[in-house]
Design a protein around this motif. Structure first.
Motif, short mmCIF file in Angstrom:
data_model
loop_
_atom_site.label_atom_id
_atom_site.label_comp_id
_atom_site.label_asym_id
_atom_site.label_seq_id
_atom_site.Cartn_x
_atom_site.Cartn_y
_atom_site.Cartn_z
N THR A 59 32.87 8.77 -0.77
CA THR A 59 32.36 8.98 -2.12
C THR A 59 30.86 9.28 -2.10
O THR A 59 30.39 10.13 -2.86
N LEU A 60 30.11 8.57 -1.26
CA LEU A 60 28.66 8.82 -1.21
C LEU A 60 28.37 10.25 -0.75
O LEU A 60 27.46 10.91 -1.27
N GLY A 61 29.16 10.74 0.21
CA GLY A 61 29.00 12.12 0.65
C GLY A 61 29.26 13.09 -0.50
O GLY A 61 28.48 14.03 -0.74
N ASN A 62 30.33 12.82 -1.26
CA ASN A 62 30.70 13.73 -2.36
C ASN A 62 29.67 13.72 -3.49
O ASN A 62 29.32 14.76 -4.04
N VAL A 63 29.17 12.52 -3.84
CA VAL A 63 28.27 12.44 -4.99
C VAL A 63 26.89 13.02 -4.63
O VAL A 63 26.19 13.57 -5.49
N ALA A 64 26.51 12.93 -3.36
CA ALA A 64 25.26 13.56 -2.93
C ALA A 64 25.39 15.08 -3.04
O ALA A 64 24.50 15.76 -3.55
N LYS A 65 26.53 15.57 -2.60
CA LYS A 65 26.77 17.02 -2.65
C LYS A 65 26.78 17.51 -4.10
O LYS A 65 26.25 18.56 -4.43
N ALA A 66 27.38 16.70 -4.99
CA ALA A 66 27.47 17.09 -6.41
C ALA A 66 26.07 17.27 -7.00
O ALA A 66 25.82 18.23 -7.74
N ALA A 67 25.15 16.35 -6.68
CA ALA A 67 23.79 16.45 -7.23
C ALA A 67 23.09 17.70 -6.70
O ALA A 67 22.39 18.40 -7.45
#
Ligand code: ACO
Length: 322
Positions: free
Chosen positions: A224-232
């Motif tokens: 999830t941390l990987g995904n939310v960083a990418k989203a930003a």
């Protein structure tokens, strides 16, 4: 366009330090196990009579001085915490009064370890909507008071502290993009079993403590941390190679390493405080931010990505030009 810009930062850590060697005397564990599995070497622990608002007030005083503002300038106080002093009034009102801030908008929110990211994102929306001129934003936790000190699976992980920032409107960037998420299907993986409307009378008894399935939390956290960083980054059209600093939630060194790897970032671009602070929940990101600024690593104009993940699960990221 109006941006929200960080004008000052501060942190407070309780005086008492508990090392891994101290923990060896309390539960069946070892410094070696804790360091290799988590990266934690020591953590700060509140005194029995020390509360979350006590820590918030001290962190806020430092941030106010750093920003060069007067308490009378502040018109918005928000605190992300899971461990407020009281069920009500909300902790932000206690801080507003204790600091002598004139009557203003003051509230708290609870998003476990993501509390500061939720609070900063909320502040950004208030500032962009107009009307809010100077916000005091705090992430704070006295999480060691929820810990079962007989449970080696959890008691070695956590620490207490508070991190504060002053945020003001600016024509210059500023917070560029914010992403929040939550999914209650994961409740059973990490929770505290009592609250104001459920079994409150059991609080403080031996049956009640943080409950966690560490392995499973670990796996979802990394993904999830990987995904939310990418989203930003994607929302702002910014490539990860442009990032100057990653400020991840400081839960576990192995989660931090895995997240940095997914982002392709070397560890020397990551602010890491987990060795000294342990997991301070909502306080972890603002305290790490303050550490990086005060030791001279994070410079004005640099691109900073903050991210966090916590019980719920909740998660979030904030991308900014400091
Ligand atoms: N000292 C010594 N041994 C221990 C300790 C300890 N403190 N704690 C657990 N063990 C033992 C276990 O009993 C187990 O023994 P067994 O194999 O005989 O049954 C063994 O060590 C391995 O346990 P695991 O749980 O598999 O160990 P793991 O490598 O997964 O590490 C940890 C556990 C550190 C909790 C890890 O899963 C983790 O960090 N998970 C993320 C959870 C987290 O960070 N939560 C914080 C809140 S959420 C958040 O902030 C993201």
């Amino acid at each position: 366009m109006t941006y929200s810009k960080i004008a000052g930062t501060g942190r407070y850590l309780p005086e008492r330090v508990l090392t891994n060697f101290d923990l060896e005397k309390i539960v069946e564990t070892s410094d070696e196990w804790i360091r290799t599995r988590t990266g934690v070497e020591r953590r700060h622990v509140c005194a029995d009579d020390e509360t979350t608002s006590d820590m918030c007030v001290e962190a806020a005083k430092v941030a106010i001085e750093d920003a060069g503002i007067d308490v009378s300038d502040i018109d918005f106080v928000i605190v992300g915490t899971t461990t407020p002093d009281l069920i009500f009034p909300n902790i932000a009102t206690l801080i507003q009064h204790r600091l002598g801030i004139p009557a203003c908008t003051a509230f708290s929110l609870e998003a476990a370890c993501t509390g500061f990211i939720y609070a900063l994102t909320t502040t950004d929306k208030f500032i962009k909507a107009g009307g809010t001129k100077c916000a005091l934003v705090i992430g704070a936790e006295c999480i060691t008071k929820l810990v079962d000190w007989k449970d080696r699976n959890t008691c070695v992980l956590f620490g207490d502290g508070a991190g504060a920032v002053i945020v003001k409107p600016s024509d210059e960037a500023g917070i560029i993009s914010c992403h929040l998420g939550a999914d209650g299907q994961y409740k059973e993986l990490l929770y505290y079993p009592v609250g104001a409307s459920k079994d409150l009378h059991k609080a403080g008894t031996d049956d009640v403590a943080i409950t966690m399935k560490g392995n499973e939390v670990f796996k979802v956290a990394v993904k999830t941390l990987g995904n939310v960083a990418k989203a930003a980054l994607d929302a702002a059209g910014i490539d990860k190679s442009e990032l100057d600093w990653l400020i991840p939630h400081q839960a576990n060194m192995r989660i931090i390493q895995a997240t940095a790897k997914r982002l392709g970032l070397p560890l020397d671009k990551v602010i890491v405080t987990v060795q000294d602070h342990g997991n301070t929940s909502a306080a972890s990101v603002p305290m790490a931010f303050d550490v990086g600024i005060r030791d001279g690593r994070i410079q004005r104009g640099q691109l900073v990505l903050m991210e966090a993940f916590g019980g719920g699960f909740t998660w979030g990221s904030v991308l900014m030009r400091y």
